[in-house]
Design a protein around this motif. Structure first.
Motif, PDB file in Angstrom:
ATOM      1  N   VAL A 166      -0.848   5.894  -9.272  1.00 39.10           N
ATOM      2  CA  VAL A 166       0.015   5.755  -8.105  1.00 39.10           C
ATOM      3  C   VAL A 166      -0.379   6.761  -7.029  1.00 39.10           C
ATOM      4  N   HIS A 169      -3.764   5.714  -5.375  1.00 43.97           N
ATOM      5  CA  HIS A 169      -3.643   4.594  -4.442  1.00 43.97           C
ATOM      6  C   HIS A 169      -2.895   5.013  -3.169  1.00 43.97           C
ATOM      7  N   ARG A 170      -1.893   5.884  -3.327  1.00 42.17           N
ATOM      8  CA  ARG A 170      -1.163   6.349  -2.153  1.00 42.17           C
ATOM      9  C   ARG A 170      -2.065   7.173  -1.229  1.00 42.17           C
ATOM     10  N   ALA A 173      -4.764   4.921   0.287  1.00 47.77           N
ATOM     11  CA  ALA A 173      -4.182   4.051   1.312  1.00 47.77           C
ATOM     12  C   ALA A 173      -3.926   4.820   2.604  1.00 47.77           C
ATOM     13  N   GLN A 174      -3.456   6.070   2.493  1.00 48.10           N
ATOM     14  CA  GLN A 174      -3.212   6.870   3.690  1.00 48.10           C
ATOM     15  C   GLN A 174      -4.510   7.107   4.469  1.00 48.10           C
ATOM     16  N   LEU A 196      -1.471  -0.419  -2.262  1.00 50.98           N
ATOM     17  CA  LEU A 196      -0.061  -0.078  -2.442  1.00 50.98           C
ATOM     18  C   LEU A 196       0.677  -1.156  -3.220  1.00 50.98           C
ATOM     19  N   SER A 197       0.290  -2.406  -3.023  1.00 52.88           N
ATOM     20  CA  SER A 197       0.965  -3.520  -3.705  1.00 52.88           C
ATOM     21  C   SER A 197       0.584  -3.607  -5.174  1.00 52.88           C
ATOM     22  N   GLN A 208       7.507   6.987  -1.547  1.00 55.27           N
ATOM     23  CA  GLN A 208       6.253   7.206  -0.806  1.00 55.27           C
ATOM     24  C   GLN A 208       5.474   5.910  -0.638  1.00 55.27           C
ATOM     25  N   ILE A 209       5.458   5.093  -1.679  1.00 53.80           N
ATOM     26  CA  ILE A 209       4.731   3.817  -1.602  1.00 53.80           C
ATOM     27  C   ILE A 209       5.380   2.895  -0.575  1.00 53.80           C
ATOM     28  N   LEU A 212       4.791   4.179   3.001  1.00 58.55           N
ATOM     29  CA  LEU A 212       3.422   3.964   3.456  1.00 58.55           C
ATOM     30  C   LEU A 212       3.161   2.481   3.733  1.00 58.55           C
ATOM     31  N   MET A 213       3.722   1.613   2.898  1.00 57.36           N
ATOM     32  CA  MET A 213       3.586   0.174   3.142  1.00 57.36           C
ATOM     33  C   MET A 213       4.227  -0.195   4.483  1.00 57.36           C
ATOM     34  N   CYS A 216       2.054   0.913   7.306  1.00 59.34           N
ATOM     35  CA  CYS A 216       0.915  -0.005   7.479  1.00 59.34           C
ATOM     36  C   CYS A 216       1.326  -1.215   8.316  1.00 59.34           C
TER      37      CYS A 216
END
Length: 939
Positions: A166, A169-170, A173-174, A196-197, A208-209, A212-213, A216
Motif C-alpha cells: 500500500v 503504490h501510494r 502514485a504521488q 491506487l485502485s 491516504q489512498i 490521492l485518488m 488524481c
C-alpha cells in the motif's frame, strides 16, 4: 496525545541508558528513541526533537554499521533505523535544511542497500529512496527527478512485502501525479489511479489512498470545462468515512471546484462544512489548521463573488489574517511555503476589499503582501504566476488612483516575470503577458509591449494542444479573443507592420493552422523520405481524430503526450536537408514574397483601428480614424437584429422594411469607416470592365460584416469597384493559391438538395430546381435529394468529389462550433457536422453552400473560422461560397442560376459570384439582406 509521545520518548531514553556503549542493544534502543523523537516532532513541531532525533539515529546507524561486513544494518532493526533517519532528514530538509539533507539520506539508503541480502528489506530501502527523490523534486522542480523516483518505485515492487505494498503504490502514485502536473502526459495520472485502485487499505492508509485518488481526479479536471472527474471525486469522498483530516481537506477542495464549474450555492455550504471539520481536527500550531483557515477564507471569497455582499469578504480577510499570524510563528520550510500562499490570498482578499470600498490602505497593504509572497516563493513555483499577476494589477490600480508612473513600470515587470514562469498554468501566463503588454502601452513603450504580446501569442498553440477535448480548446482560446488585434495594433504603433502581420497570423486561426494541409511541403517530404511522410500522415490523421467525450471511457492511446510526440516528429522532419521550415509559421517576408495578390486586413482594437494592406510584396498601414471597436460592436448588433427580422415570418411587412433600412445604414457605416478609405488608398477604379481583386481578411467583429457589399448613401459601392474574396488568414490564402490545381480529367461532383427536412421548419421547394441546375453544370454529378441525402452517403460521395453543391438548411452551434451542421435527411440522429467535413482530406475546387449562415461562428471564436464554410476550406476546397446570414429560397435559386450561367464554376467562381450578387443588387437595391449575404472564400 502529546503526553503519550513524551512517555514513549522517556521510555526509550531509559532503555538507552540501561545499555553500555558498544552494546548493539544500545544502538537498537537509540534507533527506537530517534523514531519516538521524530514522532513527537510531527505532533508538536518542536525543532529540538528533530535535531536530537537526527543525532541519535545517526549514532545508532554508525554503531550498527561498525560490525563485521556492516551486518548490523542487514537486519530489520538496522534497515528500520536507516529508514527513520531518512524520514528525519526529509523533515529537516523541508524545515530549512535544504537539499543537502536529502543527499545525505540517499547516501545512507544506498549504503544500507549495498550491504542488504534480504530482498524485502532492499525493497523498503528503494521505496524510501523514491520518497527522497520526491523530496528533491520539491527543491529542483525537475521532472527528471520524478522520473528517478518512479524508477526506484518500479525496482521496489519486485521485492516489496504485501504489508508494504500500500505504501509503495501510494508513493509511486504521488510521483506519477506530480509528473503529470508537470508534463500533461495523461498516461501518468492514469497509471497512478490504476496503482491506487489495485490495493486494499484500512485506517489512515485508506484515507491516504482515497485522498490521492481524489487528487488524481481533480488534476485530470484541471484545464478542462467538464465536471465528470470532479463529480467522481465527490462521490468517492462521500462514500468514505474519514479517519484523519486529509479527506476533509480534499472534499472541501473538490466541492469548491465543482461550485466554480456549476455555480450551485449548496456546494459552497458543503465545502465550508468540510473545511470547518478539518480545522477542528488538529491543534492551532499544526500546518493543517492554518491551511483550513485559508480554505475557509477561499469559500468566503466565493460567497462574496456570488452575492456581492461585504460581510463574506470581511470574513475572508479575518480568516486569512489569523492563518497568516499562525504561519508566521513557524520556521519549517513547509509552513514558510504555506505562509507565502497566505500572504498571496490575504493580498487578493484586500485587493477585492479595496475594489468594494475604495479605501487606499487596503490596496497598499495588498501590494506589500504580494511583494512578500513573491519573495518567499521558490523560483519555479507555479503560484508565482498568479501572485505576480495580482501584484501587477494592484500596482496598476494604484497608478489609476495616484498617477504614479513608477507603479506602472513595476507592474509591467511583475507581469512579464509572471508570464515567464514556465511551470505556471498556460492561460494565466498568457493573461500575464497580455496585461504586461497593455501596461507597457500605457507607458508608451510600444516595441517592448509588442514583445510582451508576442510572448503571449507564442503560448496560444498550447491551448490547442493535441489530446485536449475541443470544448477545452474553445474555452481557453475564447478567453484570448482580441489578443491578436491588440498585438498587431501595438506593433503598428511601434512602426513594425511586418511584425504586425506575423502576430496576426500566429494569434488567429490557431486551430485552423494545425489542420491546414501541408500541400507542396508534404510533396517535398515524400520525395525526401517516404517513411517520414507516411509517419507524418498517420500521426496527423490520428491526432486530428475528434477528442473523446469526457463522459465516455477514453481509448488507451489518448493519454500519451500527443503534443510532444508531434513536435518530436516535426523536429525529425526539419532535420532533413531542405525541410528546415516544414510547417513552421511563415515569416512576414516569406508570406509577402509568396503573395502576388492584394490582401486587406481591417483591424479594430481598443488601441487604434487600421487596415494592414498587403500588395506589391510589402505591408503598409492605413489608419482608419472613422472606425472604433465600440462602433463595430454596436453595428454588429444592428446587423444581426436586422438580418434576423428580415427573414422572420412573425415580423410584419413594415418591420421587414425597417430591417432593410437598418441594414442599408450599416452598409453605409461600413463604407465610410472601412471599405471606402481602403479602396481610395488602393485607387480601385470605379469603371466598367474587369475589376481588380481584393482578398479581405477581417479581424474580430468585422468578420461578420459583408465588406464586399459596403455602399454609401450616395451610391458608391464596393461591388462596383473591386471583386472581393475572403480568407481566414493570409497563410491559408498563400497555401491555397500556391497549391497545384486538382486534376479535371475524371472530376466528380456531389449535389445535395433538401426540399423537405425532417424536424426543420420551412420547406425549400426551389432547391429541386437549384440541384438540377448544379448537376447540369458540374461534371459527373451525383444528386442526393431528400431521403437519399444521408450523412454516410454524402460523406462517401464528397470524399471523391472535386465539386460540391448543397441547397438545404444549416445550423450553427454557438456552444460547440464543431457541431455546426448542414441539415440533411438524417440530421436528427446522424448529423453532417463541421467536424465531419473538416476531417476530409481532398484536392477539390468548388464547394457551393446555398444554405443559411454557413459562415457564422461565436464572436469570441470568430478568428478561428469554426463554421461550415471554414470546414469546406479545411477539407481542401479551393473555392467556397458561403453565407453570412439566413437566405431566401427563391433568391438562392436566382443567384445559383446566374452563377452557373457565368461559365466555368471552378476557375471563375469569384467572378461568377460577384456578377450574380451585383445583378441581385441591381434588381433589389432596397433589400440588401437578399444579396449581401453570399461571400466567396479561398483562392
Amino acid at each position: 496525545m502529546n503526553q503519550h509521545s513524551g512517555d514513549v520518548v522517556e521510555h526509550w531514553r531509559h532503555v538507552v541508558a540501561g545499555h553500555p556503549a558498544g552494546d548493539q542493544r544500545r544502538a537498537v534502543a537509540q534507533a527506537e528513541l530517534g523514531a519516538a523523537l521524530l514522532g513527537r516532532y510531527r505532533v508538536v513541531q518542536g525543532q529540538e526533537d528533530l535535531i536530537e532525533a537526527i543525532a541519535v539515529l545517526e549514532t545508532a546507524i554508525r554503531a550498527l554499521a561498525d560490525t563485521p561486513l556492516a551486518m548490523g544494518l542487514n537486519t530489520t532493526e538496522g534497515v528500520g533505523a536507516v529508514l527513520t533517519f531518512a524520514d528525519a532528514l526529509l523533515a529537516r530538509a523541508r524545515a530549512g535544511g535544504g537539499p543537502r539533507d536529502l543527499e545525505i539520506a540517499e547516501q545512507y539508503l544506498q549504503f544500507a542497500e549495498d550491504v542488504s541480502t534480504d530482498r524485502a528489506l532492499s525493497a523498503l530501502l528503494m521505496l524510501k529512496t523514491c520518497q527522497v527523490y520526491q523530496g528533491k523534486h520539491e527543491f529542483d522542480g525537475s521532472v527528471d527527478t520524478l522520473y528517478k523516483a518512479t524508477a526506484y518505485a518500479n525496482l521496489a515492487k519486485h521485492g516489496i512485502s504485501e504489508e508494504s505494498r500500500v505504501d509503495l503504490h501510494r508513493v509511486h502514485a504521488q510521483a506519477l501525479l506530480d509528473a503529470y502536473r508537470l508534463t500533461g502526459v495523461e498516461d501518468y495520472v492514469d497509471e497512478a489511479m490504476e496503482l491506487l485502485s489495485s490495493v486494499t487499505a484500512t485506517g489512515a492508509n485508506h484515507d491516504q489512498i482515497v485522498v490521492l485518488m481524489a487528487r488524481c481526479l481533480l488534476a485530470k479536471a484541471e484545464g478542462t470545462t467538464h465536471t465528470t472527474d470532479i463529480e467522481r471525486a465527490v462521490e468517492l469522498l462521500r462514500q468514505h468515512t474519514p479517519q484523519t483530516n486529509g479527506p476533509w481537506f480534499v472534499a472541501g477542495q473538490t466541492l469548491l471546484t465543482l461550485f466554480e464549474r456549476t455555480g450551485r450555492g449548496d456546494l459552497l455550504n458543503q465545502a465550508w462544512q468540510s473545511f470547518f471539520a478539518a480545522l477542528h481536527s488538529v491543534p492551532e500550531q499544526h500546518p493543517d489548521h492554518q491551511s483550513a483557515l485559508g480554505q475557509l477564507s477561499a469559500v468566503a471569497m466565493k460567497a462574496h463573488q456570488r452575492t456581492g455582499e461585504l460581510e463574506p469578504l470581511e470574513t475572508a480577510v479575518g480568516l486569512q489574517r489569523r492563518a497568516l499570524a499562525l504561519s508566521a510563528q513557524s520556521h519549517t520550510d513547509h509552513v514558510r511555503h504555506l505562509h507565502a500562499r497566505h500572504l498571496d490570498q490575504l493580498g487578493y482578499s484586500l485587493r477585492k476589499l479595496y475594489d468594494t470600498t475604495q479605501e487606499p490602505a487596503y490596496l497598499e497593504e495588498a501590494i506589500t503582501l504580494f511583494r512578500s509572497a513573491i519573495g518567499a516563493l521558490p523560483p519555479r513555483d507555479p503560484q508565482r504566476v498568479a501572485t505576480g499577476l495580482s501584484l501587477a494589477q494592484a500596482l496598476r490600480a494604484t497608478y489609476l488612483r495616484t498617477g504614479d508612473s513608477a507603479c506602472l513600470t513595476e507592474a509591467a515587470q511583475s507581469a512579464v516575470d509572471a508570464g515567464r514562469t514556465e511551470t505556471g498554468a498556460v492561460p494565466t501566463r498568457i493573461d500575464a503577458f497580455d496585461k504586461a503588454g497593455h501596461t507597457l502601452v500605457t507607458l508608451g513603450q510600444w516595441a517592448t509591449a509588442t514583445d510582451a504580446f508576442g510572448d503571449a501569442i507564442a503560448l496560444l498553440p498550447r491551448l490547442a494542444s493535441r489530446g485536449r477535448t475541443r470544448h477545452d480548446q474553445y474555452a481557453d482560446l475564447s478567453s484570448t479573443a482580441g489578443l491578436a488585434a491588440s498585438a498587431a495594433s501595438c506593433a503598428m504603433s511601434a512602426g513594425q507592420p511586418e511584425r504586425a502581420l506575423e502576430l496576426l497570423e500566429r494569434g488567429r486561426g490557431v486551430l485552423l493552422n494545425q489542420r491546414l494541409t501541408p500541400g507542396g511541403e508534404l510533396a517535398a517530404l515524400q520525395r525526401a523520405d517516404e517513411s517520414l511522410a507516411a509517419d507524418f500522415q498517420r500521426m496527423r490523421r490520428d491526432f486530428e481524430a475528434p477528442a473523446p467525450d469526457p463522459d465516455l471511457p477514453r481509448p488507451t492511446t489518448f493519454g500519451r503526450d500527443r503534443e510532444t510526440e508531434w513536435m518530436v516528429l516535426l523536429d525529425t522532419i526539419r532535420a532533413v536537408p531542405g525541410l528546415s521550415n516544414f510547417l513552421r509559421p511563415p515569416s512576414a517576408r516569406r508570406l509577402l514574397d509568396q503573395l502576388g495578390e492584394t490582401v486587406v486586413i481591417p483591424i479594430p482594437s481598443e488601441m487604434r483601428c487600421d487596415a494592414l494592406i498587403l500588395r506589391d510584396h510589402r505591408a503598409e498601414v492605413l489608419s482608419l480614424p472613422g472606425l472604433a471597436l465600440t462602433d463595430a460592436m454596436a453595428n454588429l448588433r444592428l446587423l444581426q437584429e436586422a438580418t434576423t427580422a428580415a427573414h422572420d415570418p412573425a415580423v410584419d411587412a413594415r418591420g421587414r422594411m425597417r430591417a432593410q433600412s437598418v441594414l442599408t445604414d450599416v452598409l453605409d457605416w461600413l463604407w465610410r469607416s472601412v471599405v471606402g478609405p481602403v479602396l481610395d488608398r488602393l485607387a480601385a477604379p470605379g469603371t466598367a470592365g474587369r475589376l481588380p481583386r481584393v482578398w479581405w481578411c477581417p479581424v474580430g467583429p468585422l468578420a461578420f460584416f459583408p465588406l464586399h457589399a459596403a455602399q454609401s448613401s450616395t451610391g458608391e459601392s464596393a461591388l462596383d469597384r473591386v471583386l472581393s474574396s475572403y480568407t481566414p488568414t493570409v497563410t491559408a490564402l498563400a497555401r491555397v493559391r500556391n497549391r497545384p490545381r486538382a486534376s479535371q480529367a475524371r472530376a466528380r461532383s456531389c449535389v445535395v438538395a433538401m426540399r423537405h427536412t425532417p424536424g426543420a421548419p420551412g420547406a425549400l421547394p426551389a432547391t429541386e430546381r437549384e440541384a438540377a441546375l448544379a448537376a447540369e453544370a458540374l461534371p459527373d454529378a451525383w444528386t442526393g435529394m431528400d431521403e437519399m441525402a444521408t450523412r454516410d452517403q454524402v460523406l462517401e460521395r464528397l470524399a471523391g468529389s472535386v465539386y460540391a453543391h448543397f441547397a438545404c438548411h444549416a445550423v450553427a452551434d454557438p456552444q460547440d462550433p464543431a457541431m455546426g451542421r448542414l441539415l440533411i435527411h438524417d440530421h436528427q440522429d446522424n448529423p453532417l457536422t463541421v467536424a465531419d467535413v473538416s476531417g476530409l482530406d481532398l484536392d477539390a475546387e468548388l464547394g457551393f453552400l446555398s444554405a443559411c449562415a454557413t459562415s457564422r461562428a461565436p464572436l469570441n471564436l470568430i478568428d478561428e473560422s469554426l463554421h461550415i464554410t471554414g470546414a469546406f476550406q479545411l477539407a481542401g476546397f479551393r473555392h467556397v461560397i458561403g453565407t453570412l446570414w439566413e437566405t431566401d429560397d427563391a433568391i438562392s435559386l436566382e443567384l445559383a442560376t446566374a452563377f452557373y450561367n457565368s461559365g466555368n464554376p471552378g476557375d471563375s467562381a469569384a467572378y461568377a459570384l460577384h456578377s450574380a450578387v451585383r445583378g441581385l443588387r441591381d434588381r433589389y437595391p432596397h433589400a440588401p439582406t437578399l444579396w449581401a449575404a453570399h461571400i466567396h472564400s479561398g483562392g
